[in-house]
Design a protein around this motif. Structure first.
Motif, PDB file in Angstrom:
ATOM      1  N   ASN A  70      32.548  -6.226  24.551  1.00  0.00           N
ATOM      2  CA  ASN A  70      32.397  -5.322  23.414  1.00  0.00           C
ATOM      3  C   ASN A  70      31.670  -5.936  22.224  1.00  0.00           C
ATOM      4  N   HIS A  71      32.087  -7.131  21.794  1.00  0.00           N
ATOM      5  CA  HIS A  71      31.476  -7.706  20.593  1.00  0.00           C
ATOM      6  C   HIS A  71      30.015  -8.085  20.819  1.00  0.00           C
ATOM      7  N   ILE A  72      29.624  -8.325  22.041  1.00  0.00           N
ATOM      8  CA  ILE A  72      28.219  -8.614  22.354  1.00  0.00           C
ATOM      9  C   ILE A  72      27.434  -7.311  22.496  1.00  0.00           C
ATOM     10  N   ASP A  73      27.993  -6.353  23.204  1.00  0.00           N
ATOM     11  CA  ASP A  73      27.309  -5.077  23.426  1.00  0.00           C
ATOM     12  C   ASP A  73      27.065  -4.327  22.115  1.00  0.00           C
ATOM     13  N   LEU A  74      28.013  -4.375  21.190  1.00  0.00           N
ATOM     14  CA  LEU A  74      27.829  -3.715  19.893  1.00  0.00           C
ATOM     15  C   LEU A  74      26.641  -4.297  19.146  1.00  0.00           C
ATOM     16  N   VAL A  75      26.508  -5.609  19.192  1.00  0.00           N
ATOM     17  CA  VAL A  75      25.398  -6.276  18.500  1.00  0.00           C
ATOM     18  C   VAL A  75      24.063  -5.878  19.125  1.00  0.00           C
ATOM     19  N   LYS A  76      24.020  -5.794  20.435  1.00  0.00           N
ATOM     20  CA  LYS A  76      22.769  -5.484  21.133  1.00  0.00           C
ATOM     21  C   LYS A  76      22.244  -4.090  20.804  1.00  0.00           C
ATOM     22  N   GLN A  77      23.141  -3.163  20.471  1.00  0.00           N
ATOM     23  CA  GLN A  77      22.681  -1.804  20.175  1.00  0.00           C
ATOM     24  C   GLN A  77      22.483  -1.547  18.681  1.00  0.00           C
ATOM     25  N   ALA A  78      22.790  -2.530  17.841  1.00  0.00           N
ATOM     26  CA  ALA A  78      22.726  -2.333  16.384  1.00  0.00           C
ATOM     27  C   ALA A  78      21.339  -2.650  15.828  1.00  0.00           C
ATOM     28  N   ASP A  79      20.981  -1.901  14.785  1.00  0.00           N
ATOM     29  CA  ASP A  79      19.744  -2.139  14.046  1.00  0.00           C
ATOM     30  C   ASP A  79      20.009  -2.877  12.736  1.00  0.00           C
ATOM     31  N   LEU A  80      21.281  -2.913  12.317  1.00  0.00           N
ATOM     32  CA  LEU A  80      21.674  -3.572  11.073  1.00  0.00           C
ATOM     33  C   LEU A  80      23.170  -3.831  11.131  1.00  0.00           C
ATOM     34  N   PHE A  81      23.589  -4.969  10.565  1.00  0.00           N
ATOM     35  CA  PHE A  81      25.006  -5.319  10.483  1.00  0.00           C
ATOM     36  C   PHE A  81      25.387  -5.446   9.025  1.00  0.00           C
ATOM     37  N   ILE A  82      26.482  -4.780   8.640  1.00  0.00           N
ATOM     38  CA  ILE A  82      26.966  -4.840   7.265  1.00  0.00           C
ATOM     39  C   ILE A  82      28.482  -4.939   7.261  1.00  0.00           C
ATOM     40  N   ILE A  83      28.997  -5.732   6.353  1.00  0.00           N
ATOM     41  CA  ILE A  83      30.437  -5.752   6.106  1.00  0.00           C
ATOM     42  C   ILE A  83      30.652  -5.210   4.707  1.00  0.00           C
ATOM     43  N   ALA A  84      31.352  -4.083   4.634  1.00  0.00           N
ATOM     44  CA  ALA A  84      31.613  -3.412   3.347  1.00  0.00           C
ATOM     45  C   ALA A  84      32.934  -2.650   3.443  1.00  0.00           C
ATOM     46  N   PRO A  85      33.944  -3.090   2.787  1.00  0.00           N
ATOM     47  CA  PRO A  85      34.022  -4.225   1.880  1.00  0.00           C
ATOM     48  C   PRO A  85      34.231  -5.543   2.638  1.00  0.00           C
ATOM     49  N   ALA A  86      33.808  -6.618   2.001  1.00  0.00           N
ATOM     50  CA  ALA A  86      33.994  -7.964   2.542  1.00  0.00           C
ATOM     51  C   ALA A  86      34.956  -8.730   1.640  1.00  0.00           C
ATOM     52  N   THR A  87      36.084  -9.086   2.191  1.00  0.00           N
ATOM     53  CA  THR A  87      37.074  -9.861   1.440  1.00  0.00           C
ATOM     54  C   THR A  87      36.703 -11.345   1.429  1.00  0.00           C
ATOM     55  N   ALA A  88      37.364 -12.105   0.566  1.00  0.00           N
ATOM     56  CA  ALA A  88      37.184 -13.555   0.551  1.00  0.00           C
ATOM     57  C   ALA A  88      37.533 -14.135   1.918  1.00  0.00           C
ATOM     58  N   ASN A  89      38.520 -13.556   2.570  1.00  0.00           N
ATOM     59  CA  ASN A  89      38.952 -14.033   3.879  1.00  0.00           C
ATOM     60  C   ASN A  89      37.847 -13.905   4.926  1.00  0.00           C
ATOM     61  N   ILE A  90      37.253 -12.727   5.067  1.00  0.00           N
ATOM     62  CA  ILE A  90      36.229 -12.539   6.098  1.00  0.00           C
ATOM     63  C   ILE A  90      34.968 -13.315   5.743  1.00  0.00           C
ATOM     64  N   ILE A  91      34.647 -13.412   4.464  1.00  0.00           N
ATOM     65  CA  ILE A  91      33.492 -14.209   4.035  1.00  0.00           C
ATOM     66  C   ILE A  91      33.702 -15.667   4.442  1.00  0.00           C
ATOM     67  N   GLY A  92      34.895 -16.193   4.182  1.00  0.00           N
ATOM     68  CA  GLY A  92      35.200 -17.579   4.534  1.00  0.00           C
ATOM     69  C   GLY A  92      35.178 -17.822   6.030  1.00  0.00           C
ATOM     70  N   LYS A  93      35.719 -16.881   6.786  1.00  0.00           N
ATOM     71  CA  LYS A  93      35.712 -17.036   8.245  1.00  0.00           C
ATOM     72  C   LYS A  93      34.293 -17.127   8.782  1.00  0.00           C
ATOM     73  N   ILE A  94      33.463 -16.184   8.414  1.00  0.00           N
ATOM     74  CA  ILE A  94      32.106 -16.140   8.957  1.00  0.00           C
ATOM     75  C   ILE A  94      31.296 -17.351   8.479  1.00  0.00           C
ATOM     76  N   ALA A  95      31.431 -17.689   7.209  1.00  0.00           N
ATOM     77  CA  ALA A  95      30.675 -18.823   6.659  1.00  0.00           C
ATOM     78  C   ALA A  95      31.029 -20.132   7.355  1.00  0.00           C
ATOM     79  N   ASN A  96      32.245 -20.209   7.876  1.00  0.00           N
ATOM     80  CA  ASN A  96      32.708 -21.447   8.497  1.00  0.00           C
ATOM     81  C   ASN A  96      32.857 -21.360  10.010  1.00  0.00           C
ATOM     82  N   GLY A  97      32.298 -20.297  10.594  1.00  0.00           N
ATOM     83  CA  GLY A  97      32.266 -20.187  12.044  1.00  0.00           C
ATOM     84  C   GLY A  97      33.592 -19.884  12.699  1.00  0.00           C
ATOM     85  N   ILE A  98      34.511 -19.291  11.970  1.00  0.00           N
ATOM     86  CA  ILE A  98      35.815 -18.945  12.545  1.00  0.00           C
ATOM     87  C   ILE A  98      35.723 -17.547  13.151  1.00  0.00           C
ATOM     88  N   ALA A  99      36.084 -17.455  14.427  1.00  0.00           N
ATOM     89  CA  ALA A  99      36.003 -16.190  15.156  1.00  0.00           C
ATOM     90  C   ALA A  99      37.358 -15.907  15.788  1.00  0.00           C
TER      91      ALA A  99
END
Length: 177
Positions: A70-99
């Motif tokens: 799912n997480h790969i297939d969703l990316v393959k069909q997307a034209d743009l990725f946005i996180i709105a709203p983005a909390t400090a938590n999700i910003i920190g996870k992505i910035a530091n490679g936490i999945a």
């Protein structure tokens, strides 16, 4: 029809995702929604499912069919990725490679499409050096930040941290697709 992959994290402004989806649908965008578990305490996944006309994705371990990742297939069909709203938590996870959830896992799989992030949190959290460092790291990874606005916040503080206006978010999306 362009596809917007929308991540929703657990800011009090998560309820505004309903308006964002509704307006994007009126502009003929397909919207796929990924929610963090905690964001569903603020706005039900069913609301965003009805508005987007697509299943809302919540669990990285839940695959609709055995052939899907799912997480790969969703990316393959997307034209743009946005996180709105983005909390400090999700910003920190992505910035530091936490999945460790559907949204952070998907974010780390995104490639070759525009990346947007719209922070929303308390002013003091937004100004914290760790959050600013993480945002700068995301910028270095190719994200464009839709700056939060200065406003009276849900906690009663006044300052920069409120989710940008939906019209500004839509403008940013339209400029990149």
């Amino acid at each position: 029809m362009p596809t917007v992959l929308l991540g929703v994290s657990a800011s009090i402004s998560a309820y505004k995702a309903a308006d964002l989806i509704s307006q994007l649908k009126k502009k003929n965008y397909n919207v796929e929604v990924i929610m963090t578990k905690n964001s569903t305490a603020i706005i039900p996944a069913l609301t965003l499912q009805v508005l987007s006309k697509n299943q809302v994705h919540l669990d990285v371990m839940e695959e609709a069919t055995p052939t899907d990742i799912n997480h790969i297939d969703l990316v393959k069909q997307a034209d743009l990725f946005i996180i709105a709203p983005a909390t400090a938590n999700i910003i920190g996870k992505i910035a530091n490679g936490i999945a460790d959830d559907m949204l952070s896992t998907t974010a780390l799989a995104v490639h070759d499409i525009p990346l947007l992030i719209a922070p929303a949190m308390n002013t003091y959290m937004y100004q914290h050096p760790a959050v600013q460092t993480n945002l700068n790291r995301l910028i270095s990874y190719g994200y464009q930040v839709i700056e939060p606005k200065e406003s009276l916040l849900a906690c009663g503080d006044y300052g920069k941290g409120a989710l940008a206006d939906i019209s500004d978010i839509i403008t940013a999306i339209q400029e990149l697709i």
